[in-house]
Design an enzyme around this catalytic site. Structure first.
Site, short mmCIF file in Angstrom:
data_model
loop_
_atom_site.label_atom_id
_atom_site.label_comp_id
_atom_site.label_asym_id
_atom_site.label_seq_id
_atom_site.Cartn_x
_atom_site.Cartn_y
_atom_site.Cartn_z
N GLN A 282 -4.42 -3.11 27.94
CA GLN A 282 -4.49 -4.38 27.22
C GLN A 282 -3.87 -4.26 25.84
OE1 GLN A 282 -5.64 -7.08 28.75
NE2 GLN A 282 -5.19 -8.45 27.04
N ALA B 97 -5.84 -11.71 25.35
CA ALA B 97 -6.95 -11.13 24.59
C ALA B 97 -6.49 -9.89 23.82
CB ALA B 97 -8.09 -10.75 25.53
N SER C 42 -11.04 -8.28 26.24
CA SER C 42 -10.58 -8.85 27.50
C SER C 42 -11.64 -8.74 28.60
CB SER C 42 -9.31 -8.14 27.97
OG SER C 42 -8.95 -8.54 29.26
N HIS D 166 -10.94 -8.69 31.62
CA HIS D 166 -10.36 -7.81 32.63
C HIS D 166 -10.87 -6.37 32.48
CE1 HIS D 166 -7.50 -10.47 34.68
NE2 HIS D 166 -7.35 -11.06 33.51
N ASP E 280 -6.76 -12.49 38.34
CA ASP E 280 -5.82 -13.60 38.29
C ASP E 280 -5.22 -13.78 39.68
OD1 ASP E 280 -6.25 -13.83 35.55
OD2 ASP E 280 -4.57 -12.51 35.06
N GLU F 115 -6.70 -22.14 32.35
CA GLU F 115 -6.19 -21.14 33.27
C GLU F 115 -6.92 -21.25 34.61
OE1 GLU F 115 -6.26 -17.21 31.71
OE2 GLU F 115 -4.87 -17.66 30.08
N TRP G 73 -6.18 -20.11 37.32
CA TRP G 73 -5.98 -18.90 38.12
C TRP G 73 -6.91 -17.75 37.73
CZ3 TRP G 73 -2.56 -20.77 34.46
CH2 TRP G 73 -2.44 -20.02 33.29
N HIS G 74 -7.56 -17.84 36.59
CA HIS G 74 -8.39 -16.74 36.09
C HIS G 74 -9.82 -16.92 36.59
CE1 HIS G 74 -9.63 -13.63 33.08
NE2 HIS G 74 -10.78 -14.28 33.20
#
Length: 258
Positions: free
Chosen positions: A139, A160, A165, A167, A174, A222, A224-225
């Site tokens: 990241q 981020a 983040s 993630h 995603d 978003e 897709w997230h």
């Protein structure tokens, strides 16, 4: 958040700029040309067929919002935003499993994603996974690239900072259906985007950065997230019409870093 092809694994956000997708781990700005590996769809099951079982959950009106920690990064309810970094910031999940597309998630989240992907494919709304777990170091490199390209102010709207983040928890991914709408708001209008918005909670997934909530989450819309929070909380959010984790847990909005 958004990313392009992952050699390993929304970013906590993605813009829709015209810059070409990086060839490193991920990219938040759409523009890659990698063809999606969309799950094959099958004929809709008839009422008497052996379709995948429908998840079922009954959520009490007095839902217990203290059942899991929102501070521990290992918790499925961990809230990570611009005011709430992963703590410690170099933390990584103890175990990760490979998911379709080559990324990684925690075992519980990985199984839920596989189940949801199979159900979406059967419904004719198959999707592929672009990126999932990202370490602090990955990241850091990604965010630095965006700052050099677009400046910190713009980068902060879709990426981020390292240590901030979702993630990094191994609970976010995603997804995409077509190359044309990969990491773009139009994914929300595609079959997969519509299906996940309607059924994602049945598998424990929450659309973390919904439309109209930038002032709360700090990131652009978003669709897709997706973020794994477990079936109980995801269903509670869906059924009660609660858009964000911040609002669910009574946390202050986090539009900017403190």
């Amino acid at each position: 958040m958004a990313a392009s092809v992952v050699v390993l694994t929304g970013l906590d956000g993605a813009g829709s700029g015209a810059s070409p997708a990086p060839t490193a781990t991920v990219t938040a700005e759409p523009g890659g040309t990698t063809a999606p590996i969309t799950a094959a769809s099958t004929e809709p099951a008839t009422p008497m067929s052996s379709a995948l079982p429908e998840p079922a959950i009954s959520v009490s009106p007095s839902f217990d919002l203290t059942a899991h920690s929102i501070d521990d990064p290992a918790s499925i309810w961990a809230v990570v935003n611009k005011h709430r970094p992963v703590d410690p910031q170099s933390w990584s999940p103890g175990a990760l499993e490979v998911i379709p597309g080559g990324g990684q998630m925690t075992p519980e989240a990985a199984q839920a994603l596989r189940d949801m992907r199979a159900a979406a494919a059967e419904a004719g709304a198959g999707f592929s996974v672009g990126t999932a777990f990202r370490s602090y170091g990955v990241q850091q490199g990604l965010y630095s690239r965006y700052v050099r390209t677009w400046g910190a102010d713009r980068a902060d709207t879709f990426s981020a900072r390292p240590g901030y983040s979702e993630h990094q928890t191994g609970l976010a991914a995603d997804i995409y259906q077509s190359a044309a709408c990969r990491l773009k708001p139009c994914f929300g209008d595609e079959a997969a985007g519509l299906w996940v918005a309607e059924h994602g909670h049945e598998y424990g997934f929450h659309l973390r950065y919904p439309e109209g909530s930038t002032d709360v989450t700090g990131y652009r819309y978003e669709p897709w997230h997706i973020r794994y929070v477990g079936v109980e909380l995801a269903t509670h959010l869906h059924d009660e019409g609660i858009a964000t984790l911040e609002e669910a847990f009574g946390l202050d909005p986090a539009p900017d870093y403190e």
